[in-house]
Write a protein that holds these residues in place. Structure first.
Motif, PDB file in Angstrom:
ATOM      1  N   TYR A  57      14.998   9.145  14.145  1.00 19.88           N
ATOM      2  CA  TYR A  57      14.998   9.204  12.682  1.00 19.88           C
ATOM      3  C   TYR A  57      14.185  10.383  12.150  1.00 19.88           C
ATOM      4  O   TYR A  57      13.972  10.481  10.949  1.00 19.88           O
ATOM      5  CB  TYR A  57      14.419   7.921  12.090  1.00 19.88           C
ATOM      6  CG  TYR A  57      15.258   6.708  12.368  1.00 19.88           C
ATOM      7  CD1 TYR A  57      16.403   6.462  11.627  1.00 19.88           C
ATOM      8  CD2 TYR A  57      14.913   5.807  13.366  1.00 19.88           C
ATOM      9  CE1 TYR A  57      17.191   5.349  11.866  1.00 19.88           C
ATOM     10  CE2 TYR A  57      15.685   4.691  13.622  1.00 19.88           C
ATOM     11  CZ  TYR A  57      16.823   4.469  12.875  1.00 19.88           C
ATOM     12  OH  TYR A  57      17.588   3.370  13.119  1.00 19.88           O
ATOM     13  N   SER A  58      13.704  11.229  13.031  1.00 18.72           N
ATOM     14  CA  SER A  58      12.846  12.319  12.560  1.00 18.72           C
ATOM     15  C   SER A  58      13.096  13.592  13.355  1.00 18.72           C
ATOM     16  O   SER A  58      13.711  13.565  14.423  1.00 18.72           O
ATOM     17  CB  SER A  58      11.375  11.911  12.655  1.00 18.72           C
ATOM     18  OG  SER A  58      10.995  11.722  13.999  1.00 18.72           O
ATOM     19  N   SER A  90      10.314  -2.095   5.902  1.00 16.23           N
ATOM     20  CA  SER A  90       9.798  -1.925   7.263  1.00 16.23           C
ATOM     21  C   SER A  90       9.403  -0.468   7.521  1.00 16.23           C
ATOM     22  O   SER A  90       8.359  -0.190   8.115  1.00 16.23           O
ATOM     23  CB  SER A  90      10.825  -2.383   8.299  1.00 16.23           C
ATOM     24  OG  SER A  90      12.024  -1.644   8.171  1.00 16.23           O
ATOM     25  N   GLN A  91      10.222   0.473   7.046  1.00 15.64           N
ATOM     26  CA  GLN A  91       9.882   1.885   7.227  1.00 15.64           C
ATOM     27  C   GLN A  91       8.678   2.256   6.377  1.00 15.64           C
ATOM     28  O   GLN A  91       7.805   2.999   6.829  1.00 15.64           O
ATOM     29  CB  GLN A  91      11.063   2.800   6.892  1.00 15.64           C
ATOM     30  CG  GLN A  91      10.750   4.256   7.243  1.00 15.64           C
ATOM     31  CD  GLN A  91      11.812   5.236   6.789  1.00 15.64           C
ATOM     32  OE1 GLN A  91      12.471   5.030   5.775  1.00 15.64           O
ATOM     33  NE2 GLN A  91      11.963   6.309   7.551  1.00 15.64           N
ATOM     34  N   GLN A  92       8.615   1.725   5.162  1.00 17.47           N
ATOM     35  CA  GLN A  92       7.452   1.994   4.310  1.00 17.47           C
ATOM     36  C   GLN A  92       6.165   1.594   5.024  1.00 17.47           C
ATOM     37  O   GLN A  92       5.188   2.336   5.015  1.00 17.47           O
ATOM     38  CB  GLN A  92       7.560   1.218   2.991  1.00 17.47           C
ATOM     39  CG  GLN A  92       8.556   1.762   2.018  1.00 17.47           C
ATOM     40  CD  GLN A  92       8.570   0.940   0.735  1.00 17.47           C
ATOM     41  OE1 GLN A  92       7.559   0.413   0.310  1.00 17.47           O
ATOM     42  NE2 GLN A  92       9.734   0.843   0.112  1.00 17.47           N
ATOM     43  N   GLN A  93       6.172   0.421   5.652  1.00 18.44           N
ATOM     44  CA  GLN A  93       4.982  -0.070   6.343  1.00 18.44           C
ATOM     45  C   GLN A  93       4.649   0.792   7.553  1.00 18.44           C
ATOM     46  O   GLN A  93       3.483   1.110   7.795  1.00 18.44           O
ATOM     47  CB  GLN A  93       5.171  -1.534   6.771  1.00 18.44           C
ATOM     48  CG  GLN A  93       3.905  -2.187   7.254  1.00 18.44           C
ATOM     49  CD  GLN A  93       2.804  -2.208   6.193  1.00 18.44           C
ATOM     50  OE1 GLN A  93       3.035  -2.523   5.038  1.00 18.44           O
ATOM     51  NE2 GLN A  93       1.601  -1.839   6.573  1.00 18.44           N
ATOM     52  N   GLN A  94       5.652   1.206   8.320  1.00  8.75           N
ATOM     53  CA  GLN A  94       5.421   2.067   9.485  1.00  8.75           C
ATOM     54  C   GLN A  94       4.802   3.399   9.062  1.00  8.75           C
ATOM     55  O   GLN A  94       3.853   3.877   9.688  1.00  8.75           O
ATOM     56  CB  GLN A  94       6.734   2.327  10.229  1.00  8.75           C
ATOM     57  CG  GLN A  94       7.264   1.127  10.963  1.00  8.75           C
ATOM     58  CD  GLN A  94       8.662   1.373  11.512  1.00  8.75           C
ATOM     59  OE1 GLN A  94       9.366   2.301  11.097  1.00  8.75           O
ATOM     60  NE2 GLN A  94       9.077   0.518  12.436  1.00  8.75           N
ATOM     61  N   ILE A  95       5.346   3.999   8.000  1.00 10.30           N
ATOM     62  CA  ILE A  95       4.836   5.287   7.511  1.00 10.30           C
ATOM     63  C   ILE A  95       3.413   5.119   6.998  1.00 10.30           C
ATOM     64  O   ILE A  95       2.532   5.941   7.285  1.00 10.30           O
ATOM     65  CB  ILE A  95       5.751   5.857   6.399  1.00 10.30           C
ATOM     66  CG1 ILE A  95       7.159   6.095   6.929  1.00 10.30           C
ATOM     67  CG2 ILE A  95       5.157   7.115   5.798  1.00 10.30           C
ATOM     68  CD1 ILE A  95       7.256   7.056   8.074  1.00 10.30           C
ATOM     69  N   LYS A  96       3.175   4.060   6.248  1.00 11.29           N
ATOM     70  CA  LYS A  96       1.830   3.805   5.724  1.00 11.29           C
ATOM     71  C   LYS A  96       0.828   3.673   6.866  1.00 11.29           C
ATOM     72  O   LYS A  96      -0.250   4.267   6.829  1.00 11.29           O
ATOM     73  CB  LYS A  96       1.834   2.532   4.872  1.00 11.29           C
ATOM     74  CG  LYS A  96       0.482   2.185   4.304  1.00 11.29           C
ATOM     75  CD  LYS A  96       0.512   0.878   3.535  1.00 11.29           C
ATOM     76  CE  LYS A  96      -0.897   0.491   3.124  1.00 11.29           C
ATOM     77  NZ  LYS A  96      -0.973  -0.858   2.592  1.00 11.29           N
ATOM     78  N   ASN A  97       1.200   2.920   7.916  1.00  8.27           N
ATOM     79  CA  ASN A  97       0.308   2.758   9.073  1.00  8.27           C
ATOM     80  C   ASN A  97       0.039   4.085   9.764  1.00  8.27           C
ATOM     81  O   ASN A  97      -1.100   4.382  10.130  1.00  8.27           O
ATOM     82  CB  ASN A  97       0.898   1.759  10.065  1.00  8.27           C
ATOM     83  CG  ASN A  97       0.866   0.338   9.558  1.00  8.27           C
ATOM     84  OD1 ASN A  97       0.149   0.019   8.609  1.00  8.27           O
ATOM     85  ND2 ASN A  97       1.670  -0.516  10.175  1.00  8.27           N
ATOM     86  N   GLU A  98       1.087   4.895   9.964  1.00  9.04           N
ATOM     87  CA  GLU A  98       0.912   6.189  10.629  1.00  9.04           C
ATOM     88  C   GLU A  98      -0.017   7.092   9.826  1.00  9.04           C
ATOM     89  O   GLU A  98      -0.937   7.710  10.369  1.00  9.04           O
ATOM     90  CB  GLU A  98       2.266   6.867  10.838  1.00  9.04           C
ATOM     91  CG  GLU A  98       2.162   8.177  11.590  1.00  9.04           C
ATOM     92  CD  GLU A  98       3.505   8.780  11.968  1.00  9.04           C
ATOM     93  OE1 GLU A  98       3.491   9.903  12.495  1.00  9.04           O
ATOM     94  OE2 GLU A  98       4.560   8.151  11.748  1.00  9.04           O
ATOM     95  N   THR A 101      -3.690   5.752   9.848  1.00  6.77           N
ATOM     96  CA  THR A 101      -4.309   5.973  11.161  1.00  6.77           C
ATOM     97  C   THR A 101      -4.686   7.434  11.339  1.00  6.77           C
ATOM     98  O   THR A 101      -5.811   7.751  11.735  1.00  6.77           O
ATOM     99  CB  THR A 101      -3.349   5.531  12.284  1.00  6.77           C
ATOM    100  OG1 THR A 101      -3.039   4.152  12.108  1.00  6.77           O
ATOM    101  CG2 THR A 101      -3.971   5.742  13.650  1.00  6.77           C
TER     102      THR A 101
END
Length: 154
Positions: A57-58, A90-98, A101
């Motif tokens: 996806y990137s 789900s993608q919003q949460q993954q991006i926020k976590n990345e 961090t």
């Protein structure tokens, strides 16, 4: 009575704190010609260069900061949308976590997050068209994929 500062212990083959700081500063490229890059595309203050890698996806492209000539890695992620056209939670949460961090980590062996844009417009090669993407601007680390280095070296 004068107080003398204790010297930091020197260990052969290690980078001392000041050397690490100097090394990081040296990543800002001297004499980099600031031009409109190969095909003239840019996003924000960065010229978009060649592709460094691709994933599901990137994709990552080399970038040049127009203000100071620093070479960076531009990580673009397609926005995954629901059937009603909204950004998937789900993608919003993954991006926020990345992002959270990367903002917390500060170590010379970890690539730093320099900037990000959750609502970037990626300029396609077709003039006048763009895609909605998430952009992470990261420190550039030359030398290729870590996986390849570990896999192909003894």
């Amino acid at each position: 009575m004068a107080v003398q500062a204790q010297a930091q212990p020197q260990y052969p083959g290690t980078i001392q704190p000041q050397q690490a700081k100097d090394k990081r500063k040296s990543k800002i490229q001297e004499g980099v010609k600031i031009s409109s890059a190969a095909d003239g595309r840019r996003i924000g203050r960065w010229f978009i260069g060649e592709t460094l890698g691709k994933g599901g996806y990137s994709w990552v492209k080399k970038g040049i900061d127009r203000k100071n000539g620093r070479i960076v890695a531009l990580k673009f992620m397609e926005r995954r949308l629901t059937s009603n056209g909204e950004w998937k939670k789900s993608q919003q949460q993954q991006i926020k976590n990345e992002i959270e961090t990367l903002k917390c980590l500060r170590h010379e062996n970890i690539i730093r997050l320099l900037a990000y844009n959750l609502n970037a417009k990626y300029p396609d090669r077709n003039k006048g068209q763009s895609r909605d993407v998430i952009l992470l601007v990261l420190e550039y680390a030359a030398g290729g994929e870590l996986f390849d280095i570990l896999y192909y070296t003894e």
